[in-house]
Motif scaffolding. Sequence first.
Motif, PDB file in Angstrom:
ATOM      1  N   GLU A  49       0.834  -1.209   0.000  1.00  0.00           N
ATOM      2  CA  GLU A  49       0.000   0.000   0.000  1.00  0.00           C
ATOM      3  C   GLU A  49       0.866   1.255   0.000  1.00  0.00           C
ATOM      4  OE1 GLU A  49      -3.469   2.157   2.648  1.00  0.00           O
ATOM      5  OE2 GLU A  49      -3.039   0.041   2.990  1.00  0.00           O
ATOM      6  N   THR A  74       2.421   1.647  -3.490  1.00  0.00           N
ATOM      7  CA  THR A  74       1.385   2.116  -4.420  1.00  0.00           C
ATOM      8  C   THR A  74       1.146   3.614  -4.248  1.00  0.00           C
ATOM      9  OG1 THR A  74       0.297  -0.042  -4.418  1.00  0.00           O
ATOM     10  CG2 THR A  74      -1.046   1.846  -5.073  1.00  0.00           C
ATOM     11  N   ASN A  75       0.963   4.043  -3.010  1.00  0.00           N
ATOM     12  CA  ASN A  75       0.712   5.467  -2.736  1.00  0.00           C
ATOM     13  C   ASN A  75       1.902   6.333  -3.146  1.00  0.00           C
ATOM     14  OD1 ASN A  75      -1.803   4.814  -1.724  1.00  0.00           O
ATOM     15  ND2 ASN A  75      -1.128   4.792   0.407  1.00  0.00           N
ATOM     16  N   THR A 112       2.004   6.737  -6.964  1.00  0.00           N
ATOM     17  CA  THR A 112       0.940   7.660  -7.369  1.00  0.00           C
ATOM     18  C   THR A 112       1.304   9.099  -7.010  1.00  0.00           C
ATOM     19  OG1 THR A 112      -0.684   5.894  -7.060  1.00  0.00           O
ATOM     20  CG2 THR A 112      -1.528   8.151  -7.141  1.00  0.00           C
ATOM     21  N   GLU A 138       2.374  -7.506  -5.758  1.00  0.00           N
ATOM     22  CA  GLU A 138       0.974  -7.218  -5.432  1.00  0.00           C
ATOM     23  C   GLU A 138       0.301  -6.442  -6.565  1.00  0.00           C
ATOM     24  OE1 GLU A 138      -0.776  -8.342  -2.945  1.00  0.00           O
ATOM     25  OE2 GLU A 138       0.860  -9.216  -1.755  1.00  0.00           O
ATOM     26  N   GLU A 139      -0.969  -6.766  -6.789  1.00  0.00           N
ATOM     27  CA  GLU A 139      -1.706  -6.175  -7.903  1.00  0.00           C
ATOM     28  C   GLU A 139      -1.773  -4.659  -7.829  1.00  0.00           C
ATOM     29  OE1 GLU A 139      -6.020  -6.386 -10.205  1.00  0.00           O
ATOM     30  OE2 GLU A 139      -5.660  -7.709  -8.486  1.00  0.00           O
ATOM     31  N   ASN A 140      -1.969  -4.098  -6.640  1.00  0.00           N
ATOM     32  CA  ASN A 140      -2.081  -2.632  -6.553  1.00  0.00           C
ATOM     33  C   ASN A 140      -0.772  -1.942  -6.941  1.00  0.00           C
ATOM     34  OD1 ASN A 140      -1.035  -3.694  -4.120  1.00  0.00           O
ATOM     35  ND2 ASN A 140      -1.846  -2.031  -2.885  1.00  0.00           N
ATOM     36  N   ARG A 160      -0.530  -2.281 -10.820  1.00  0.00           N
ATOM     37  CA  ARG A 160      -1.466  -1.370 -11.509  1.00  0.00           C
ATOM     38  C   ARG A 160      -1.037   0.094 -11.363  1.00  0.00           C
ATOM     39  NH1 ARG A 160      -5.349  -3.767 -14.048  1.00  0.00           N
ATOM     40  NH2 ARG A 160      -6.047  -5.816 -13.385  1.00  0.00           N
ATOM     41  N   ALA A 161      -0.529   0.482 -10.211  1.00  0.00           N
ATOM     42  CA  ALA A 161      -0.048   1.866 -10.037  1.00  0.00           C
ATOM     43  C   ALA A 161       1.103   2.136 -10.995  1.00  0.00           C
ATOM     44  CB  ALA A 161       0.391   2.104  -8.591  1.00  0.00           C
TER      45      ALA A 161
END
Length: 168
Positions: free
Chosen positions: A59, A62-63, A66, A93-95, A98-99
């Motif tokens: 997480e 990902t953040n 972004t 991890e998928e997130n 994708r990010a």
Amino acid sequence: EGLFAAERKKQLPFLPQKIGIVTSPTGAVIQDILHRLRDRCGAHILLAPVLVQGEGAAEQITNAITLLDSQNCDVIIVARGGGSIEDLWAFNEENVVRATANATTPIISAIGHETDTTLIDFVSDKRAPTPTAAAEIAVPIKAELQALLLEYQRRLMVAMQNAFQEKQ
């Protein structure tokens, strides 16, 4: 979905002015990257400090991707030193994938060592075998650029002299 397709890869800038780095702020990785960047061409560095393994790491990564993508960086390096597949799992991890795929900024992944492979390596715009290599890929060597400019200057002077002599 074509997330790994070669035609969706963005080209890296030749001489980035702002480089975002997603990594742990306390490990050797960030020091290696910063040292290599200082040895080459200078750039403004934005560090997005994250956990690179364990609960909450995916997480945070990902953040950070972004966030840096929204900061007008020329390139983003996502880096982590080596480890077991369990240690590197956040980068599968998928997130995170994708990010990386959704970022408009070119991304260099530098996860683990040459033999380590994670899903972010397939979706990123460029894969570096090590974090230090990511810095080398991101920016050219200043001395080489200076030598190239001197050579271009020499060629321009010769061409101008030849043109002048021809006109006379």
